[in-house]
Every structure is written in C-alpha cells, then in structure tokens.
Design a protein around this motif. Structure first.
Motif, PDB file in Angstrom:
ATOM      1  N   ILE A   1       0.853  -1.191   0.000  1.00 48.80           N
ATOM      2  CA  ILE A   1       0.000   0.000   0.000  1.00 48.80           C
ATOM      3  C   ILE A   1       0.886   1.236   0.000  1.00 48.80           C
ATOM      4  CG2 ILE A   1      -1.825   1.268   1.181  1.00 48.80           C
ATOM      5  CD1 ILE A   1      -2.719  -1.274   2.521  1.00 48.80           C
ATOM      6  N   PHE A   2       0.652   2.106  -0.966  1.00 47.00           N
ATOM      7  CA  PHE A   2       1.330   3.402  -0.997  1.00 47.00           C
ATOM      8  C   PHE A   2       0.452   4.414  -0.262  1.00 47.00           C
ATOM      9  CE2 PHE A   2       3.308   1.252  -4.577  1.00 47.00           C
ATOM     10  CZ  PHE A   2       4.623   1.672  -4.508  1.00 47.00           C
ATOM     11  N   LEU A   3       0.952   4.910   0.862  1.00 45.91           N
ATOM     12  CA  LEU A   3       0.259   5.969   1.596  1.00 45.91           C
ATOM     13  C   LEU A   3       0.866   7.325   1.248  1.00 45.91           C
ATOM     14  CD1 LEU A   3      -0.102   4.135   5.030  1.00 45.91           C
ATOM     15  CD2 LEU A   3      -1.692   4.202   3.115  1.00 45.91           C
ATOM     16  N   GLY A   4       1.714   7.330   0.220  1.00 43.55           N
ATOM     17  CA  GLY A   4       2.252   8.547  -0.383  1.00 43.55           C
ATOM     18  C   GLY A   4       2.168   8.347  -1.880  1.00 43.55           C
ATOM     19  N   SER A   5       2.340   9.388  -2.659  1.00 45.08           N
ATOM     20  CA  SER A   5       2.081   9.334  -4.096  1.00 45.08           C
ATOM     21  C   SER A   5       2.890   8.250  -4.780  1.00 45.08           C
ATOM     22  CB  SER A   5       2.409  10.678  -4.732  1.00 45.08           C
ATOM     23  OG  SER A   5       3.762  11.017  -4.510  1.00 45.08           O
ATOM     24  N   SER A   6       2.309   7.690  -5.838  1.00 44.83           N
ATOM     25  CA  SER A   6       2.985   6.660  -6.605  1.00 44.83           C
ATOM     26  C   SER A   6       2.478   6.674  -8.031  1.00 44.83           C
ATOM     27  CB  SER A   6       2.752   5.292  -5.965  1.00 44.83           C
ATOM     28  OG  SER A   6       3.455   4.305  -6.687  1.00 44.83           O
ATOM     29  N   THR A   7       2.951   5.678  -8.808  1.00 43.34           N
ATOM     30  CA  THR A   7       2.571   5.560 -10.207  1.00 43.34           C
ATOM     31  C   THR A   7       1.090   5.222 -10.324  1.00 43.34           C
ATOM     32  OG1 THR A   7       4.767   4.690 -10.637  1.00 43.34           O
ATOM     33  CG2 THR A   7       3.143   4.367 -12.351  1.00 43.34           C
ATOM     34  N   GLY A   8       0.408   5.881 -11.288  1.00 45.78           N
ATOM     35  CA  GLY A   8      -0.966   5.511 -11.613  1.00 45.78           C
ATOM     36  C   GLY A   8      -1.928   5.724 -10.464  1.00 45.78           C
ATOM     37  N   ASN A   9      -2.724   4.689 -10.168  1.00 48.15           N
ATOM     38  CA  ASN A   9      -3.833   4.793  -9.219  1.00 48.15           C
ATOM     39  C   ASN A   9      -3.473   4.179  -7.872  1.00 48.15           C
ATOM     40  OD1 ASN A   9      -6.532   5.178  -8.313  1.00 48.15           O
ATOM     41  ND2 ASN A   9      -7.063   3.089  -8.905  1.00 48.15           N
ATOM     42  N   MET A  10      -2.196   4.213  -7.503  1.00 48.55           N
ATOM     43  CA  MET A  10      -1.790   3.417  -6.353  1.00 48.55           C
ATOM     44  C   MET A  10      -1.727   4.166  -5.027  1.00 48.55           C
ATOM     45  SD  MET A  10       0.660   0.432  -7.672  1.00 48.55           S
ATOM     46  CE  MET A  10       0.152  -0.424  -6.206  1.00 48.55           C
ATOM     47  N   LEU A  11      -2.048   5.446  -5.011  1.00 46.95           N
ATOM     48  CA  LEU A  11      -2.151   6.158  -3.734  1.00 46.95           C
ATOM     49  C   LEU A  11      -3.469   5.763  -3.066  1.00 46.95           C
ATOM     50  CD1 LEU A  11      -1.355   8.306  -1.640  1.00 46.95           C
ATOM     51  CD2 LEU A  11      -2.454  10.016  -3.098  1.00 46.95           C
ATOM     52  N   VAL A  12      -3.366   5.128  -1.900  1.00 44.05           N
ATOM     53  CA  VAL A  12      -4.575   4.745  -1.162  1.00 44.05           C
ATOM     54  C   VAL A  12      -4.796   5.781  -0.067  1.00 44.05           C
ATOM     55  CG1 VAL A  12      -5.728   2.926   0.149  1.00 44.05           C
ATOM     56  CG2 VAL A  12      -4.115   2.312  -1.654  1.00 44.05           C
ATOM     57  N   ASP A  13      -5.798   6.639  -0.287  1.00 41.14           N
ATOM     58  CA  ASP A  13      -6.037   7.741   0.659  1.00 41.14           C
ATOM     59  C   ASP A  13      -7.452   7.733   1.225  1.00 41.14           C
ATOM     60  OD1 ASP A  13      -7.326   8.426  -1.653  1.00 41.14           O
ATOM     61  OD2 ASP A  13      -6.261  10.314  -1.979  1.00 41.14           O
ATOM     62  N   ASN A  14      -8.206   6.694   0.941  1.00 43.98           N
ATOM     63  CA  ASN A  14      -9.548   6.563   1.493  1.00 43.98           C
ATOM     64  C   ASN A  14      -9.455   5.779   2.803  1.00 43.98           C
ATOM     65  OD1 ASN A  14     -12.128   5.243   2.062  1.00 43.98           O
ATOM     66  ND2 ASN A  14     -12.811   6.118   0.108  1.00 43.98           N
ATOM     67  N   GLU A  15      -9.750   6.447   3.908  1.00 41.50           N
ATOM     68  CA  GLU A  15      -9.525   5.814   5.218  1.00 41.50           C
ATOM     69  C   GLU A  15     -10.414   4.600   5.446  1.00 41.50           C
ATOM     70  OE1 GLU A  15      -9.083   8.332   8.564  1.00 41.50           O
ATOM     71  OE2 GLU A  15      -7.629   9.617   7.562  1.00 41.50           O
ATOM     72  N   ALA A  16     -11.634   4.631   4.925  1.00 40.15           N
ATOM     73  CA  ALA A  16     -12.519   3.471   5.078  1.00 40.15           C
ATOM     74  C   ALA A  16     -11.962   2.276   4.317  1.00 40.15           C
ATOM     75  CB  ALA A  16     -13.916   3.822   4.579  1.00 40.15           C
ATOM     76  N   THR A  17     -11.433   2.544   3.116  1.00 37.78           N
ATOM     77  CA  THR A  17     -10.819   1.471   2.322  1.00 37.78           C
ATOM     78  C   THR A  17      -9.601   0.899   3.047  1.00 37.78           C
ATOM     79  OG1 THR A  17     -11.539   2.468   0.251  1.00 37.78           O
ATOM     80  CG2 THR A  17      -9.699   0.930   0.122  1.00 37.78           C
ATOM     81  N   LEU A  18      -8.784   1.775   3.586  1.00 43.90           N
ATOM     82  CA  LEU A  18      -7.602   1.321   4.313  1.00 43.90           C
ATOM     83  C   LEU A  18      -7.978   0.399   5.461  1.00 43.90           C
ATOM     84  CD1 LEU A  18      -5.156   4.353   4.712  1.00 43.90           C
ATOM     85  CD2 LEU A  18      -4.654   2.122   3.706  1.00 43.90           C
ATOM     86  N   GLU A  19      -8.984   0.795   6.209  1.00 47.35           N
ATOM     87  CA  GLU A  19      -9.382  -0.029   7.349  1.00 47.35           C
ATOM     88  C   GLU A  19      -9.916  -1.387   6.879  1.00 47.35           C
ATOM     89  OE1 GLU A  19     -11.838   0.171  11.545  1.00 47.35           O
ATOM     90  OE2 GLU A  19     -11.145   2.005  10.582  1.00 47.35           O
ATOM     91  N   LYS A  20     -10.627  -1.379   5.762  1.00 49.93           N
ATOM     92  CA  LYS A  20     -11.126  -2.649   5.216  1.00 49.93           C
ATOM     93  C   LYS A  20      -9.973  -3.564   4.821  1.00 49.93           C
ATOM     94  CE  LYS A  20     -15.631  -1.320   3.339  1.00 49.93           C
ATOM     95  NZ  LYS A  20     -16.356  -1.010   2.080  1.00 49.93           N
ATOM     96  N   ILE A  21      -8.961  -3.003   4.156  1.00 47.76           N
ATOM     97  CA  ILE A  21      -7.811  -3.817   3.748  1.00 47.76           C
ATOM     98  C   ILE A  21      -7.104  -4.372   4.978  1.00 47.76           C
ATOM     99  CG2 ILE A  21      -5.567  -3.816   2.599  1.00 47.76           C
ATOM    100  CD1 ILE A  21      -6.646  -1.562   0.781  1.00 47.76           C
TER     101      ILE A  21
END
Length: 446
Positions: free
Chosen positions: A148-168
C-alpha cells in the motif's frame, strides 16, 4: 548430480562465525561441518581461503521496472546486478506499468521472471482505493504480501480513502507493507517552496518538503490502524528519528505483528550530501539529517528496526539530470548494498553477524520464506562469499544496473563479493555474472 564443496570458509549464521565447509548437491545444502571430504570425483571444490560465507541476502523492496518502464531497468538486468551484489532473492513492488493491481497482471510478472531472473523472486500485490476484491484473492503461499502506498505513486496506487484502508487492514491475513508519507503535508510544503523559488526549487529542500512531519503523520496512522485491526504490518524505508518511537524491541521477531525496515541510503547519506550528490540521492522518503541517520543506526542495532533493504529504483541519467522538481526519486542500490554494510563493519558501526541477521535471516523470518536466508542443511544453496580485504572502486564500467550510474560512483569499497550461488548454481564469480538464470519463485510458510 551437481556437487560443490566450499572449504575453509568463515561461515556466518545465526549470530556466530565459525570456520568450516559446506557441501551443496543440486539446489540444496546437504552438509555443514568443520571439515567435509568430497564424496565423488566430479565434486567441484572451491577454496574460500578464509573469506566470509553468508546466506544470500533477501532484499524485500526493489523496483525492477518490468513491465512498462524497461528503459530504466528490467528483471534480467537488475537481477544480474543483485547477484553481483550478493542479493540472491528479491521482492519487487507493484508500481510498474500497468500497476500490478489484478491477479492477472501480478501473475504475468511472475511469468516474466521465470524466464529472465538470475535471482529468486517474488512480487507484491498492489492495493488501490477500489480493488479490495482482487487483493483478497492473493495467495499467501506464493505471494510475498500486499503493498500500500500511503504517499504518491505511479498511476492509481495512492490509497487515501480511510474506510478502504481499514477494510484492507481488517480483511487480509497477509503481510501488508506500506510506504508512509502524508500527501497533504508534502503538497503544502511543495507549494511553499515553489512560492519562494518558482521552478528552481533546490534539491537541498527535498528533506524539508518530504519532511519528518510528513513521514510521522503517515507511519503513526498506519501503526495505529494495525494495532486496531490486528493486521500484520511491515513499514518500508523508515527515514526519521521520530518514527523510531513507534517500534519495539521487546518482542521476538517471530511474534512481532508490526515490523520495520531501513534502507542503505538512509544509513549512508544525509541532507548534507545533497550539495554534492544532488538528485542522485533524491529518494522518497527523503534522506534526512545526521541526527536522523544516527538514531536509525541506534534503532537498527537495538532491534527496533528489523530489516535492511535497498528500495532499488533505477532511473536514467537523463531523468536524474533534470531540475529538482522534474527529476524522479529513486536510484540503483542492489549491487552495492552488502558491501556498503561491510564498509560500516570496517568502520566499527555493526558486526558481520548483525549484517547477516538484518539482510538474510530477518527477511526470511518475517516474510516466512521457505528454506532460505540461513546456512542450514536442507535449505536452498543461496550463498555468498565476501572477501573483506579486496578493495575496488565503483566505476561506470563495473556497474551492472541498466541505468549505468550509481550514487556510490567513485567510492572505493574495502570488501568485494567474490562468489554468488543461487539454488546451488555459481552465477557470479571472478567479477562476472554467468548466463545462468537460476532464480526460482519464492514460496512462503503460511
């Protein structure tokens, strides 16, 4: 049967160094003893001449650029550089093009490596804000983990949705590895420096833009979320003194749910080196201050930090020579990581036993890698001979990475890798990589 007997080695394993021999048959270590006699006339005998024999290093974080970015590097070129540097296994990250965020794309990378890799390989599955179903299909037996990239990365890989993070974090039993930098803080800092300097922001501002605060905000959130959900968290490339308070040395590694990694560049360089190295030491997270480096070393030695890796991430010379704001972050490190740590040994900063613990044993333990990372009977014969007294200088002509440059260019190391074995095959010897793609897919005891 392929039979190799390594004699007269200083064997480094599980916190001790002892003089002895190692017998390899086919791809396995079959005997480790103080003295072994060849059991057949066709056994190849290699005299280690009193040099150090260590398990092959396991680099848990590399970017080998294939597919999609192969003008910078590819699995073949970068795995050649790895074995030349004593790294016999690597775990590659998902921010290739396309991003490895579906099981189909992930498996395509494994198929590429099966044909091309000189070293053993695994690839991480990438998480996004909207691919949880794909993440949960990941096989824990033959994939290293979830990235999980919690900082910017290539394409769509920045995960910044907190609900999604908790689910993962709450849904997957697999190891979750994270890049921790707070994007909002970095954006704000960047805007401040652009307001002052325009397009001519100096590289000396890099550690102030990608700041201690940006790192700590993100890593502290990740650790808190792991504690809340019980997730198995591994924090990549830590760079600040402040973050060291998030990790413990009170628990044996096998029982830790939250583990930590430091990279070669954060142990070697500081912000004072930007003046001479410029973009060639521009990494994310940024190389920070001398005090940060000092505390990272302390945490490594007292076991708050568990693993040493490289974050090998090559870019072309032309890309790196652009102005700071345009130059990409990252650099090639796999060829020089082990000898860089041996340099620290020569400087009295770390023991050889500790180097092997952090670069070989611990990655195998925390990722639960099957039969690698130790010199043990029944384990795969991934082995490296290091001559601690064979100086050599890093020059363009002896760099194996496809990008053709190194942040260590011009530096003279006191130690040199002389032999690298991958699955019992001698793939590197006499300062040349043989055309033997001996790498196998890593498997995991999960």
């Amino acid at each position: 049967m392929n039979s190799i007997l390594i004699k007269n080695a200083k064997i480094v394993n599980q916190g001790v160094i002892f003089e002895g021999d190692v017998l390899i048959e086919d791809d396995l270590i079959v005997e480790v003893a103080t003295s072994i006699s060849a059991k057949s006339s066709n056994c190849v005998i290699i005299d280690a001449e009193g040099n150090y024999l260590m398990p092959g290093a396991i680099d848990d974080q590399v970017h080998f650029r294939e597919p999609g970015l192969t003008y910078k590097g590819d699995i073949e070129s970068e795995s050649r550089a790895a074995v030349a540097g004593g790294i016999t296994s690597f775990i590659e990250q998902p921010n290739t093009v396309p991003n490895a965020v579906t099981q189909e794309i992930l498996e395509q990378k494994y198929q590429l490596a099966a044909d091309r890799s000189y070293a053993n390989y695994s690839f991480m599955m990438g998480a996004t804000n909207d691919n949880l179903a794909e993440v949960l299909k990941t096989n824990p037996k033959n994939v290293a983990g979830i990235k999980i990239f919690l900082g910017s990365s290539t394409g769509n890989m920045l995960v910044d949705n907190e609900a999604t993070l908790e689910k993962i974090f709450s849904s997957t039993p697999m190891l979750i590895a994270v890049h921790c930098e707070d994007e909002a803080t970095i954006r704000s800092n960047t805007e401040k420096y652009i307001a002052e300097f325009g397009d001519a922001v100096p590289v000396t501002a890099h550690h102030l833009i990608r700041s201690e605060e940006a790192c700590y905000i993100s890593s502290s959130k990740a650790v808190a979320l792991a504690k809340k959900t019980g997730a198995r968290l591994h924090v990549f490339h830590l760079s600040t003194a402040k973050e060291m308070d998030l990790f413990t040395n009170k628990i044996p590694l096998e029982k830790k749910k939250i583990t930590a990694e430091v990279c070669i560049h954060h142990l070697w360089f500081t912000n004072e080196d930007y003046a001479t190295k410029g973009n060639f030491i521009k990494w994310n997270p940024a190389v920070k201050t001398p005090n940060d480096r000092k505390v990272l070393w302390e945490a490594l030695l007292d076991d708050r930090i568990d693993v040493i890796a490289t974050d090998h991430a090559p870019h072309t010379l032309e890309e790196k020579q652009q102005p700071y704001l345009k130059a990409p972050s990252g650099g090639p490190l796999v060829q020089h990581a082990v000898v860089a740590m041996f340099e620290a040994y020569h400087q009295g900063k770390i023991s050889i036993e500790k180097i092997v613990e952090k670069m070989c044993h611990n990655p195998a333990i925390l990722f639960k890698v099957e039969k690698r990372g130790f010199i043990k009977e029944g384990y795969y014969a991934d082995l490296v001979l290091v001559n601690p007294g064979l100086p050599w200088s890093v020059k363009k002509e002896n760099i194996f990475a496809k990008c053709g440059w190194s942040p260590f260019e011009g530096f003279t190391f006191k130690s040199r890798i002389t032999h690298t074995f991958v699955n019992g095959k001698l793939v590197y010897n006499a300062f040349k990589v043989k055309d033997i793609r001996a790498g196998k897919r890593l498997l995991f005891d999960r």
